[in-house]
Scaffold this motif. Sequence first.
Motif, PDB file in Angstrom:
ATOM      1  N   GLU A  61       0.819  -1.211   0.000  1.00 42.42           N
ATOM      2  CA  GLU A  61       0.000   0.000   0.000  1.00 42.42           C
ATOM      3  C   GLU A  61       0.853   1.261   0.000  1.00 42.42           C
ATOM      4  O   GLU A  61       0.412   2.324  -0.464  1.00 42.42           O
ATOM      5  CB  GLU A  61      -0.973   0.005   1.192  1.00 42.42           C
ATOM      6  CG  GLU A  61      -0.329  -0.048   2.563  1.00 42.42           C
ATOM      7  CD  GLU A  61      -0.073  -1.452   3.078  1.00 42.42           C
ATOM      8  OE1 GLU A  61       0.150  -1.587   4.302  1.00 42.42           O
ATOM      9  OE2 GLU A  61      -0.090  -2.410   2.279  1.00 42.42           O
ATOM     10  N   ASN A  62       2.077   1.151   0.518  1.00 41.30           N
ATOM     11  CA  ASN A  62       2.966   2.321   0.546  1.00 41.30           C
ATOM     12  C   ASN A  62       3.996   2.316  -0.581  1.00 41.30           C
ATOM     13  O   ASN A  62       4.789   3.249  -0.695  1.00 41.30           O
ATOM     14  CB  ASN A  62       3.685   2.400   1.901  1.00 41.30           C
ATOM     15  CG  ASN A  62       2.762   2.814   3.028  1.00 41.30           C
ATOM     16  OD1 ASN A  62       1.984   3.749   2.874  1.00 41.30           O
ATOM     17  ND2 ASN A  62       2.824   2.119   4.146  1.00 41.30           N
ATOM     18  N   LYS A 112       4.260   5.462  -3.031  1.00 43.83           N
ATOM     19  CA  LYS A 112       4.911   6.606  -2.402  1.00 43.83           C
ATOM     20  C   LYS A 112       6.428   6.407  -2.339  1.00 43.83           C
ATOM     21  O   LYS A 112       7.205   7.342  -2.589  1.00 43.83           O
ATOM     22  CB  LYS A 112       4.363   6.815  -0.990  1.00 43.83           C
ATOM     23  CG  LYS A 112       2.932   7.325  -0.921  1.00 43.83           C
ATOM     24  CD  LYS A 112       2.552   7.540   0.537  1.00 43.83           C
ATOM     25  CE  LYS A 112       1.168   8.157   0.682  1.00 43.83           C
ATOM     26  NZ  LYS A 112       0.822   8.397   2.096  1.00 43.83           N
ATOM     27  N   GLU A 132       6.156   2.318   6.326  1.00 44.28           N
ATOM     28  CA  GLU A 132       5.643   3.460   7.087  1.00 44.28           C
ATOM     29  C   GLU A 132       6.641   4.609   7.081  1.00 44.28           C
ATOM     30  O   GLU A 132       6.277   5.764   7.302  1.00 44.28           O
ATOM     31  CB  GLU A 132       5.336   3.037   8.522  1.00 44.28           C
ATOM     32  CG  GLU A 132       4.175   2.055   8.623  1.00 44.28           C
ATOM     33  CD  GLU A 132       4.045   1.430   9.999  1.00 44.28           C
ATOM     34  OE1 GLU A 132       4.941   1.660  10.850  1.00 44.28           O
ATOM     35  OE2 GLU A 132       3.069   0.702  10.229  1.00 44.28           O
ATOM     36  N   HIS A 133       7.907   4.275   6.841  1.00 45.63           N
ATOM     37  CA  HIS A 133       8.964   5.276   6.662  1.00 45.63           C
ATOM     38  C   HIS A 133       9.814   4.872   5.466  1.00 45.63           C
ATOM     39  O   HIS A 133       9.847   3.697   5.071  1.00 45.63           O
ATOM     40  CB  HIS A 133       9.863   5.367   7.900  1.00 45.63           C
ATOM     41  CG  HIS A 133       9.179   5.911   9.116  1.00 45.63           C
ATOM     42  ND1 HIS A 133       8.363   5.127   9.909  1.00 45.63           N
ATOM     43  CD2 HIS A 133       9.183   7.145   9.675  1.00 45.63           C
ATOM     44  CE1 HIS A 133       7.884   5.872  10.906  1.00 45.63           C
ATOM     45  NE2 HIS A 133       8.382   7.092  10.793  1.00 45.63           N
ATOM     46  N   ASN A 180       8.409   9.856   7.292  1.00 42.88           N
ATOM     47  CA  ASN A 180       7.131   9.180   7.512  1.00 42.88           C
ATOM     48  C   ASN A 180       6.313   9.278   6.230  1.00 42.88           C
ATOM     49  O   ASN A 180       6.037  10.379   5.743  1.00 42.88           O
ATOM     50  CB  ASN A 180       6.387   9.826   8.680  1.00 42.88           C
ATOM     51  CG  ASN A 180       5.203   8.997   9.147  1.00 42.88           C
ATOM     52  OD1 ASN A 180       4.444   8.473   8.338  1.00 42.88           O
ATOM     53  ND2 ASN A 180       5.042   8.880  10.444  1.00 42.88           N
ATOM     54  N   THR A 181       5.940   8.130   5.668  1.00 37.61           N
ATOM     55  CA  THR A 181       5.246   8.160   4.383  1.00 37.61           C
ATOM     56  C   THR A 181       3.830   8.732   4.486  1.00 37.61           C
ATOM     57  O   THR A 181       3.230   9.045   3.461  1.00 37.61           O
ATOM     58  CB  THR A 181       5.191   6.755   3.753  1.00 37.61           C
ATOM     59  OG1 THR A 181       4.686   5.815   4.706  1.00 37.61           O
ATOM     60  CG2 THR A 181       6.581   6.311   3.307  1.00 37.61           C
ATOM     61  N   ARG A 182       3.326   8.901   5.699  1.00 35.27           N
ATOM     62  CA  ARG A 182       2.047   9.613   5.836  1.00 35.27           C
ATOM     63  C   ARG A 182       2.171  11.062   5.396  1.00 35.27           C
ATOM     64  O   ARG A 182       1.164  11.697   5.038  1.00 35.27           O
ATOM     65  CB  ARG A 182       1.564   9.556   7.286  1.00 35.27           C
ATOM     66  CG  ARG A 182       1.030   8.206   7.722  1.00 35.27           C
ATOM     67  CD  ARG A 182       0.529   8.242   9.141  1.00 35.27           C
ATOM     68  NE  ARG A 182       1.593   8.578  10.083  1.00 35.27           N
ATOM     69  CZ  ARG A 182       1.422   8.683  11.397  1.00 35.27           C
ATOM     70  NH1 ARG A 182       0.238   8.499  11.933  1.00 35.27           N
ATOM     71  NH2 ARG A 182       2.439   8.987  12.188  1.00 35.27           N
ATOM     72  N   ASN A 183       3.380  11.588   5.445  1.00 33.37           N
ATOM     73  CA  ASN A 183       3.604  12.971   5.036  1.00 33.37           C
ATOM     74  C   ASN A 183       3.740  13.124   3.524  1.00 33.37           C
ATOM     75  O   ASN A 183       3.817  14.252   3.024  1.00 33.37           O
ATOM     76  CB  ASN A 183       4.868  13.520   5.706  1.00 33.37           C
ATOM     77  CG  ASN A 183       4.773  13.501   7.221  1.00 33.37           C
ATOM     78  OD1 ASN A 183       3.689  13.632   7.782  1.00 33.37           O
ATOM     79  ND2 ASN A 183       5.911  13.332   7.892  1.00 33.37           N
ATOM     80  N   ILE A 193      -0.583  11.375  -1.512  1.00 34.29           N
ATOM     81  CA  ILE A 193      -1.267  10.246  -2.142  1.00 34.29           C
ATOM     82  C   ILE A 193      -1.680  10.691  -3.539  1.00 34.29           C
ATOM     83  O   ILE A 193      -2.257  11.764  -3.723  1.00 34.29           O
ATOM     84  CB  ILE A 193      -2.507   9.820  -1.329  1.00 34.29           C
ATOM     85  CG1 ILE A 193      -2.093   9.365   0.072  1.00 34.29           C
ATOM     86  CG2 ILE A 193      -3.274   8.711  -2.056  1.00 34.29           C
ATOM     87  CD1 ILE A 193      -3.264   9.051   0.983  1.00 34.29           C
ATOM     88  N   ASP A 245      -3.019   5.162  -6.349  1.00 36.65           N
ATOM     89  CA  ASP A 245      -2.214   4.496  -5.318  1.00 36.65           C
ATOM     90  C   ASP A 245      -2.996   3.363  -4.646  1.00 36.65           C
ATOM     91  O   ASP A 245      -2.499   2.235  -4.513  1.00 36.65           O
ATOM     92  CB  ASP A 245      -1.765   5.504  -4.253  1.00 36.65           C
ATOM     93  CG  ASP A 245      -0.621   6.383  -4.714  1.00 36.65           C
ATOM     94  OD1 ASP A 245      -0.202   6.259  -5.883  1.00 36.65           O
ATOM     95  OD2 ASP A 245      -0.143   7.205  -3.903  1.00 36.65           O
ATOM     96  N   LYS A 246      -4.211   3.663  -4.227  1.00 35.03           N
ATOM     97  CA  LYS A 246      -5.006   2.651  -3.520  1.00 35.03           C
ATOM     98  C   LYS A 246      -5.417   1.525  -4.456  1.00 35.03           C
ATOM     99  O   LYS A 246      -5.394   0.348  -4.078  1.00 35.03           O
ATOM    100  CB  LYS A 246      -6.222   3.300  -2.865  1.00 35.03           C
ATOM    101  CG  LYS A 246      -5.883   4.218  -1.702  1.00 35.03           C
ATOM    102  CD  LYS A 246      -7.127   4.773  -1.038  1.00 35.03           C
ATOM    103  CE  LYS A 246      -6.770   5.663   0.149  1.00 35.03           C
ATOM    104  NZ  LYS A 246      -7.983   6.232   0.811  1.00 35.03           N
TER     105      LYS A 246
END
Length: 453
Positions: free
Chosen positions: A21-22, A25, A226-227, A250-253, A256, A260-261
């Motif tokens: 999922e990441n 990114k 996650e990173h 941090n891949t949340r930053n 998207i 991607d999804k």
Amino acid sequence: MTTHENVLKILHLNDLHSHFENYPKIKRFFTDHADGFSDVLRFDLGDNVDRSHPLSEATLGRANVSLMNDLALTAATIGNNEGLGLQKHMLDQLYDEANFDVVLANLKDATGAEPVQPAWAIEKKQVITSFGMTIDIFGLTARYPLAYPHMGWDILDPESVLAAQLSASEADFTILLSHLGWRFDEAAAARFDNLDLILGAHTHHVYEYGKYINGTILAAAGRYGEHVGEVTLVFDDAFQVVQSDVLAENTRNLAIKPGDKSFAKSLVAQGHALLRQNKITTLATGISNDFPDHLATQFVADIFSDFYAVPAVIMNSGMIVRDLPRDLTMDDLHEILPHSIRLVKFTVTGLELRKIMLEIYDVGSYLRTQRVIGMGFRGKVFGDIVTRGVAVRDGQIYYQDHLISDEKSYQILVPDQYYFASYFPILKSSGTAEIQFPRFMREIVAESLKAEK
């Protein structure tokens, strides 16, 4: 005089565990953060493959390698998910289509007269930057001496191997791709004076802005994507680091993007489709795993008993994640038994077996509704204790319907989770234990049921 060209950019990821999922990114990060730099090294530090993902299971990790190819990696090393999660012949084929080098010095092929370097890995990689600096790149993986020899491998002490490699190195700069965990990494940084950079993995630790020990730079980027890691180093003309910037982003930053999804979902769908093509058998009827009988767990326990010719099996119903359908495919088995777990055969005395049964039922009653994480378990809750061939009736222990004798020897099969985790200390300290390599539980079920067709 330091010039802009004396810059080395390093991008790294580790312990992805097939959390795709990441991945989009990470791929964009690798591309964007390499832009404008002449010297860029890209690394994967192992445990990229996790067979809990249907596509990784269906392709035995080769889909992971295809995605790694798209990252334009300089090199990768392996983790225990590659080394122990795949049977030897699977690992020997994993990197057939890789466009990067696998660097690994402490795992040897032990199937011949003498241990030799695997054909798919090199002990060291050397690169030379555009500004003339020589870099030695080493790779080491975590040592599991109770497991690797049974899989056809000789696993060497990583500290001894690293000491020899660094002693022989004449490079201007050294990098260790470490799937060894933070304790080893920090101890190695303290011990070795010519170890310049450690890219860490295995223990899922994060050094957000790096760590510095004895002149060694340490970087690590957690788990599951996650990173993602970035190291930017500036050198003087003597190839000494004059500036270092380390970041575990941090891949949340990270943004998207459309698709991607759906990309991650498509990989799951591809895996399910491939696994469904592998037909296992048609049962007389579907088998429920409902309380109190847990018939599906009993059915699987009987298969284990027959496969290893061990009369008694103890396991928890939570190992069977859902009911068995009548028409059984590998896709079903992958969902029913998703765990990276093998079986262990214990040979114990009757006295030991008496204590083991008391412990398992006592601790099992506490674990029954607990959410269990780790040690290869990919289910939901522990569930109820289910036994085949051994039972407690009216306070007495029966083995194959006969009262046990304290002095006599008995054999039982249990999931290796019971051996590696801390739930059952009496069991772990009793008798002799033999891990049943190389098959996972679902592989045993699939092989057995196909043989009956």
